[in-house]
Design an enzyme around this catalytic site. Structure first.
Site, PDB file in Angstrom:
ATOM      1  N   ARG A  24      40.249  47.634  41.316  1.00  0.00           N
ATOM      2  CA  ARG A  24      41.399  47.299  40.475  1.00  0.00           C
ATOM      3  C   ARG A  24      40.981  46.596  39.187  1.00  0.00           C
ATOM      4  O   ARG A  24      41.815  46.322  38.340  1.00  0.00           O
ATOM      5  CB  ARG A  24      42.393  46.441  41.276  1.00  0.00           C
ATOM      6  CG  ARG A  24      42.951  47.205  42.469  1.00  0.00           C
ATOM      7  CD  ARG A  24      44.139  46.541  43.119  1.00  0.00           C
ATOM      8  NE  ARG A  24      44.560  47.313  44.272  1.00  0.00           N
ATOM      9  CZ  ARG A  24      44.292  47.001  45.532  1.00  0.00           C
ATOM     10  NH1 ARG A  24      43.604  45.922  45.801  1.00  0.00           N
ATOM     11  NH2 ARG A  24      44.699  47.760  46.524  1.00  0.00           N
ATOM     12  N   VAL A  25      39.692  46.303  39.055  1.00  0.00           N
ATOM     13  CA  VAL A  25      39.193  45.744  37.798  1.00  0.00           C
ATOM     14  C   VAL A  25      38.816  46.884  36.855  1.00  0.00           C
ATOM     15  O   VAL A  25      38.953  46.777  35.643  1.00  0.00           O
ATOM     16  CB  VAL A  25      37.985  44.824  38.071  1.00  0.00           C
ATOM     17  CG1 VAL A  25      37.328  44.381  36.781  1.00  0.00           C
ATOM     18  CG2 VAL A  25      38.436  43.608  38.868  1.00  0.00           C
TER      19      VAL A  25
END
Length: 516
Positions: A365-366
Site C-alpha cells: 500500500r506504499v
C-alpha cells in the site's frame, strides 16, 4: 561505673538520627492456586496491570487479571518449583527487558537473558515491553526503500522503511526464507535487524543463528527466541520484547527491521493463556481482545519525523494460513492492520517458482514511494504483463489454436517468470535487478529459450559487472534510467546476446559482481 539513663537516651537518639535504610514499598500476597503456568494470588491490593511480580526461587511473573479480591498472573519460568502458600511480592516495575547495542549479535530469550552460551550481556538500560505507539503527528510518510534483494518483491511489492508488510502463506513454502533473505541483504546498509522466533523448535532457531553467522549477518542482528518448549507466557511476551529492543535504535535516529516469525503461534499462545486465566472465549476460542494483541504491536512500527530523529522501525510479520485460507480469523485481522501483504502460493512453490510470490494477491500500500526511480521505470509493466500471462495461461489450456500475438505474450510471460526465480541467500543488487528486468520487459530476451533464462541472467550479470562496469556505476549513482543509460544498456544487452547465442564463454567471476 554505671551508665546513666540520660547517656543511654542520648546514644539511642543519635543512633536513630544516623539510621539510614532504603524504604522498600512492596505489597505481599500468597499463592492460593497454581495450574498451567497461571498463579492465583490473594492480597496484592496495589498491583498494576502488567507489573512484574517476584515469586520464590528467583521466578518472576506478570500480573494480567486484576479482580476484586484476587490477582491472576502468568509465571515466566518454571512454575513447578512454586506451591500454594508461597509469598509473592510486587516490584513496582512493569515487565521490562534490557536494550542497547550490547544485544546485537546475541541470541536471547523473551526476558532478554542470553541463551547462546556466550556469557552475560553488559546492557545497563532496561525498557518496558509494552509502550504506546507513536502518534500521527510523530510520524512522517514512508519514502525510503528497504531493499530485500529479491527481484519479485523489490520490483512489484516494494517495502519502505517504517512500513508493516505481512508475509502470508501455508506452511513450508518459503515465508521465513523471504524474511531471512531480507536480513542477509542488509549487510552494509546501516539497518539493525531483530528476528523474533515464536513457538519454533530450538533446532530451527539454532539453524537460523548459524546461517546468519555464516552469511555475516549476525553482526547486525538480534535473535529473540521463545521456543516451543518455553511456557506460553514467554511466547506471548517475545514479540513485545523484540519490538522494545528494536525501538531503542529507532529512538536514536537509526533504522531497524523486525521479523515476527510467526504471529499465528503468538495468537495461539495468547489464546492458551487467556483460557487458563478464565477470560471469556470468543470466535474460534480466541479472547475478545485478540485484534488489539497484534494492533498495539504492529502500530509501534513507524518512520519518525525529523524532530524526533527521523529513525524508523520496519515490521515484517509472518502469518501461517491453513489450506490457502486468507479469510480466516487471524489472517484477516493482521491483513487489516498491515500496509500490504506478500502472499505465497503453494501451487507456485510446488511448480518450481521460488520465491512463490502470487502477483495477483500480493500488494504494497506504499507502492512506488518505497522504490528508487530506476526500479520504478522498469517494473511499471511487469505486474500487468505477469497478470495477463496468468490469465492467458489458464485460458490457453482449453484451446490449441492460438494466434501469434497470444503465443508471443505467453512466451514472454514464461521468460518473465523464469527471470524472477531466485535461489535462497542469493540477494541481487539493485543495479543488477534494474538491468535484467529492463531486458525482460522490453523484449530483449525474446530470442532466449525460456529454459535458459536463468543461465542468461547469471552470465549477463557477471559479464556486465566485468566488461561494462562503468554502466553499473552510473546506474548506482543516478538511481534512474535516462536516455543515455537506456541506450548504453540496450547496446550492452545486444552485445552480450551475440556472444550468448553463439555459445561464447563468459567470465566466470568478476570484481563487484554477484553470483547468480
Amino acid at each position: 561505673m554505671g551508665i546513666s539513663a540520660a547517656e543511654i537516651s542520648q546514644i539511642i537518639k543519635k543512633r536513630i538520627a544516623d539510621f539510614d535504610a532504603p524504604v522498600v514499598a512492596a505489597d505481599a500476597g500468597v499463592i492460593t492456586a497454581l495450574a498451567d503456568g497461571i498463579a492465583q494470588i490473594y492480597g496484592l491490593s496495589g498491583v498494576m496491570a502488567g507489573e512484574l511480580l517476584e515469586f520464590p526461587h528467583q521466578v518472576y511473573g506478570m500480573a494480567l487479571n486484576l479482580e476484586e479480591d484476587l490477582v491472576r498472573a502468568i509465571v515466566m519460568g518454571p512454575y513447578e518449583v512454586l506451591k500454594e502458600g508461597d509469598e509473592v511480592r510486587t516490584t513496582g516495575r512493569i515487565v521490562e527487558v534490557p536494550v542497547g547495542r550490547e544485544l546485537v549479535g546475541r541470541v536471547v530469550n523473551a526476558l532478554g537473558q542470553p541463551i547462546d552460551g556466550r556469557g552475560e550481556i553488559g546492557s545497563q538500560e532496561r525498557r518496558p515491553v509494552e509502550r504506546q505507539a507513536p502518534g500521527v503527528i510523530a510520524r512522517q510518510p514512508v519514502g525510503t526503500p528497504v531493499q530485500t534483494g529479491i527481484k519479485a518483491i523489490d520490483s512489484m511489492i516494494p517495502i519502505g522503511r517504517g512500513q508493516r508488510e505481512l508475509i502470508i502463506g501455508d506452511r513450508q513454502i518459503g515465508k521465513t526464507a523471504i524474511a531471512l533473505d531480507t536480513i542477509v541483504n542488509q549487510k552494509g546498509k546501516n539497518l539493525i535487524c531483530v528476528y523474533v522466533a515464536i513457538g519454533q523448535n530450538a533446532a530451527s532457531v539454532a539453524r537460523v543463528a548459524a546461517m546468519l553467522e555464516e552469511q555475516g549477518a549476525l553482526e547486525y542482528t538480534i535473535i529473540v527466541g521463545a521456543t516451543a518448549s518455553d511456557p506460553a507466557a514467554l511466547q506471548y511476551l517475545a514479540p513485545y520484547a523484540g519490538c522494545t529492543m528494536a525501538e531503542w535504535f529507532m529512538d536514536r535516529g537509526e533504522d531497524a527491521l523486525i521479523v515476527y516469525d510467526d504471529l499465528s503461534k503468538h495468537a495461539w499462545a495468547y489464546r492458551e493463556i487467556s483460557l487458563a486465566l478464565r477470560r471469556p472465549p470468543g470466535r474460534e476460542a480466541y479472547p475478545g481482545d485478540v485484534f488489539y494483541l497484534h494492533s498495539r504491536l504492529l502500530e509501534r512500527a513507524a518512520r519518525l519525523n525529523e524532530e524526533l530523529g527521523g529513525g524508523s522501525l520496519t515490521a515484517l510479520p509472518i502469518i501461517e494460513t491453513q489450506a490457502n485460507d486468507v479469510s480466516a480469523y487471524i489472517p484477516t485481522n493482521v491483513i487489516s492492520i498491515t500496509d500490504g501483504q506478500i502472499y505465497l502460493e503453494g501451487d507456485l512453490f510446488y511448480g518450481g517458482v521460488r520465491p512463490a510470490v502470487s502477483v495477483g494477491l500480493s500488494v504494497s500500500r506504499v507502492g512506488g514511494a518505497a522504490q528508487t526511480k530506476a526500479i520504478r521505470q522498469v517494473s511499471g509493466r511487469l505486474r500487468l504483463d505477469l497478470a495477463q500471462y496468468r490469465n492467458l495461461a489458464a485460458f490457453s489450456q482449453f484451446s490449441s489454436d492460438l494466434d501469434k500475438a497470444t503465443r508471443d505474450q505467453l512466451a514472454r510471460g514464461r521468460r518473465l517468470v523464469e527471470l524472477l526465480k531466485q535461489d535462497q541467500y542469493q540477494p541481487v543488487p539493485l543495479a543488477d535487478q534494474v538491468m535484467v528486468l529492463f531486458a525482460g520487459v522490453n523484449g530483449l530476451l525474446d530470442g532466449v529459450e525460456p529454459e535458459r533464462v536463468g543461465e542468461w541472467e547469471a552470465q549477463f550479470r557477471r559479464w556486465v559487472n566485468h566488461e561494462r562496469s562503468e554502466l553499473v556505476h552510473k546506474l548506482e549513482e543516478r538511481q534512474a534510467l535516462d536516455e543515455e543509460l537506456e541506450q548504453g544498456l540496450r547496446a550492452a544487452i545486444a552485445a552480450f546476446n551475440e556472444g550468448f547465442d553463439a555459445g561464447g564463454v563468459q567470465p566466470a567471476s568478476a570484481p563487484g559482481g554477484a553470483q547468480g
